[in-house]
Design an enzyme around this catalytic site. Structure first.
Site, PDB file in Angstrom:
ATOM      1  N   TYR A  16      50.338  34.636  44.532  1.00  0.00           N
ATOM      2  CA  TYR A  16      50.031  33.406  43.770  1.00  0.00           C
ATOM      3  C   TYR A  16      50.908  32.236  44.195  1.00  0.00           C
ATOM      4  CZ  TYR A  16      48.439  37.261  40.809  1.00  0.00           C
ATOM      5  OH  TYR A  16      47.873  38.407  40.329  1.00  0.00           O
ATOM      6  N   TYR A 143      41.239  38.497  32.369  1.00  0.00           N
ATOM      7  CA  TYR A 143      41.928  38.826  33.618  1.00  0.00           C
ATOM      8  C   TYR A 143      42.017  40.345  33.734  1.00  0.00           C
ATOM      9  CZ  TYR A 143      45.101  39.396  37.441  1.00  0.00           C
ATOM     10  OH  TYR A 143      45.641  39.792  38.630  1.00  0.00           O
ATOM     11  N   ASP A 237      40.995  47.485  28.768  1.00  0.00           N
ATOM     12  CA  ASP A 237      41.988  47.259  29.822  1.00  0.00           C
ATOM     13  C   ASP A 237      43.328  47.010  29.126  1.00  0.00           C
ATOM     14  OD1 ASP A 237      43.683  46.369  31.748  1.00  0.00           O
ATOM     15  OD2 ASP A 237      42.353  44.814  32.550  1.00  0.00           O
ATOM     16  N   LYS A 266      50.998  48.652  34.171  1.00  0.00           N
ATOM     17  CA  LYS A 266      52.245  47.974  33.813  1.00  0.00           C
ATOM     18  C   LYS A 266      52.958  48.726  32.681  1.00  0.00           C
ATOM     19  CE  LYS A 266      50.610  43.372  34.904  1.00  0.00           C
ATOM     20  NZ  LYS A 266      49.358  42.677  34.600  1.00  0.00           N
TER      21      LYS A 266
HETATM   22  C1  LIG Z   1      48.191  42.723  35.515  1.00  0.00           C
HETATM   23  C2  LIG Z   1      46.883  43.114  34.969  1.00  0.00           C
HETATM   24  C3  LIG Z   1      45.943  43.780  35.774  1.00  0.00           C
HETATM   25  C4  LIG Z   1      46.173  44.031  37.237  1.00  0.00           C
HETATM   26  O1  LIG Z   1      47.230  44.898  37.453  1.00  0.00           O
HETATM   27  P1  LIG Z   1      47.916  44.954  38.916  1.00  0.00           P
HETATM   28  O2  LIG Z   1      48.869  46.082  38.806  1.00  0.00           O
HETATM   29  O3  LIG Z   1      48.597  43.627  39.093  1.00  0.00           O
HETATM   30  O4  LIG Z   1      46.849  45.173  39.897  1.00  0.00           O
HETATM   31  C5  LIG Z   1      44.760  44.185  35.202  1.00  0.00           C
HETATM   32  N1  LIG Z   1      44.508  43.958  33.902  1.00  0.00           N
HETATM   33  C6  LIG Z   1      45.380  43.320  33.097  1.00  0.00           C
HETATM   34  C7  LIG Z   1      45.041  43.119  31.658  1.00  0.00           C
HETATM   35  C8  LIG Z   1      46.600  42.870  33.602  1.00  0.00           C
HETATM   36  O5  LIG Z   1      47.451  42.223  32.817  1.00  0.00           O
END
Ligand SMILES: *Cc1c(COP(=O)(O)O)cnc(C)c1O
Length: 425
Positions: A16, A143, A237, A266
């Protein structure tokens, strides 16, 4: 001797980043708890847990120890045709902490791949049944990651403008923030009536990258129920929201109906080893069983279920389930609520919202681009003052490690107040 920052500028391409105008990268030599230290000895409070990955701060002893122990026995083995203790144990632990309907687990390396796998599973589930359902439903301002499928489900345009004509078929509904619940529900019903949708993907309760946009569990429960009735799979997600950030172990824990698939990454390993998991119901898994090999899910990554990553996740989840962790989360939540209250009547703030350990402060400024000039000035101001915050457009958010010291969190609040005075008329 050249600095890390200078050597970096010779060779490295950062995420980015517009390198023609960007400041040099900050060379970090080490971290401890909620602190990061740069090559000049300057200390920063990591007030966004390094992109939401390290709930127990940097260099957590228990997780580090588990990794080192795992490395003494087995660092990696291919997961095609083989298995191992950390993966089996992690799957067993996940059945204890995720909603009861989550029964099968597919490992990968990052949030985007966790999402790709969920999307592919939904699309192929119907393909296997010889029923073509090509459409995915998603929220506006969503996202879900940067690989092609995940990028297609995402809608923050600066991330995907160049690829618009090549993305999967996604239709969007409004985010059911306060006042938009009915519009969102109505749009979902219309799409389901008119399109052949395989799945609805969403960030449950908080849209992270959109600037911590928040909505309530009741309306999401309603949307999921509508999808269930129509055979549209639901994908939570939880890559950002997972692991106590919204106040409960998962945002999905607050819903009246469980989603069909959950994506985690994460914070899964406390920021140590890249690892992700997509979880499924038995119904979805069973849709791939057949004497015919071509019905299988032909997806995999070299490092799928890496034992070291699984060991890190196990150690991290063990700490997460402790009462003391929930106490820390509640304490941060209480401090955030008090800070939000103090800003409630400020003319410099348009909106302030809190969920779990997340607080977002929307400044009373005209609409801003994702990486606007104001955003960049805010970012620099915080860095100069030893605080790592990455505002999104005109929104400042804080998502600290759970073990941040109260005085450090209060210092972050103070810097936010100073920024309001300095940058908002
Ligand atoms: C960060 C994020 C992703 C992508 O994860 P990466 O490990 O960066 O590929 C997907 N969904 C959400 C909600 C995120 O915050």
């Amino acid at each position: 001797m050249k600095s890390l920052a200078e050597r970096d500028a010779q060779l490295l391409w950062h995420p980015y980043t517009q390198h023609q105008t960007a400041d040099p990268a900050i060379g970090i030599t080490h971290g401890k708890g909620s602190y990061l230290f740069d090559e000049n000895g300057k200390r920063y409070i990591d007030a966004i847990s390094s992109w939401w990955t390290c709930p127990f701060g940097h260099r957590n002893k228990k997780v580090t120890k588990a990794i080192s122990k795992q490395l003494q026995t087995l660092e990696h083995v291919l997961f095609g045709g083989f298995t191992h203790q950390p993966a089996v144990e992690l799957a067993e632990v996940l059945t204890e902490i995720l909603p009861d309907n989550q029964r099968k687990f597919f490992f990968s390396d990052n949030g985007s791949t966790a999402v790709e796998i969920a999307l592919k599973a939904a699309l192929q589930f119907y393909f296997n049944k010889v029923e073509i359902r090509p459409t995915i439903i998603a929220f506006e301002d969503a996202y879900h990651g940067d690989t092609f499928g995940a990028m297609g489900a995402s809608s923050i345009s600066i991330f995907s403008e160049a690829f618009q004509s090549m993305l999967i078929d996604v239709v969007r509904i409004p985010v059911p923030v306060k006042g938009q619940e009915e519009a969102s529900e109505k749009a979902l019903k219309e799409i389901i009536a008119n399109k052949k949708a395989a799945a609805f993907i969403f960030e449950p309760l908080v849209q992270g990258a959109a600037g911590m946009v928040m909505y309530e569990p009741e309306i999401l429960t309603r949307l999921i129920a509508i999808c269930k009735n129509a055979g549209v799979f639901t994908i939570a997600d939880e890559v950002m929201t997972g692991f106590c950030k919204t106040g409960t172990l998962f945002a999905s824990s607050q819903l009246g109906v469980a989603p069909d698939m959950i994506c985690l990454s994460k914070a899964l390993t406390s920021g140590t080893i890249p690892l992700a998991v997509t979880s499924f119901t038995d119904e979805i898994y069973n849709g791939f069983l057949s004497p015919d090999k071509s019905k299988a899910l032909f997806h995999g990554h070299t490092f799928t279920a890496n034992p070291t990553g699984c060991a890190a996740a196990l150690a991290s989840i063990k700490q997460l389930r402790k009462k003391s962790t929930f106490k820390k989360v509640q304490k941060i939540n209480g401090l955030h609520l008090a800070f939000a209250e103090s800003l409630q009547h400020s003319k410099k703030v348009r909106n302030v919202r809190v969920k779990g350990v997340i607080i977002a402060i929307e400044l009373a400024v005209p609409p801003q681009d994702y990486y606007s000039d104001l955003r960049n000035r805010l970012y620099r101001f915080f860095i100069e003052n030893g605080v790592l915050l990455r505002p999104v457009g005109g929104t400042i958010y804080i998502l600290p490690p759970f073990n941040i010291k109260q005085k450090d969190l209060e210092y972050v609040y103070l810097m936010v107040e100073r920024a309001l005075d300095k940058f908002v008329d």
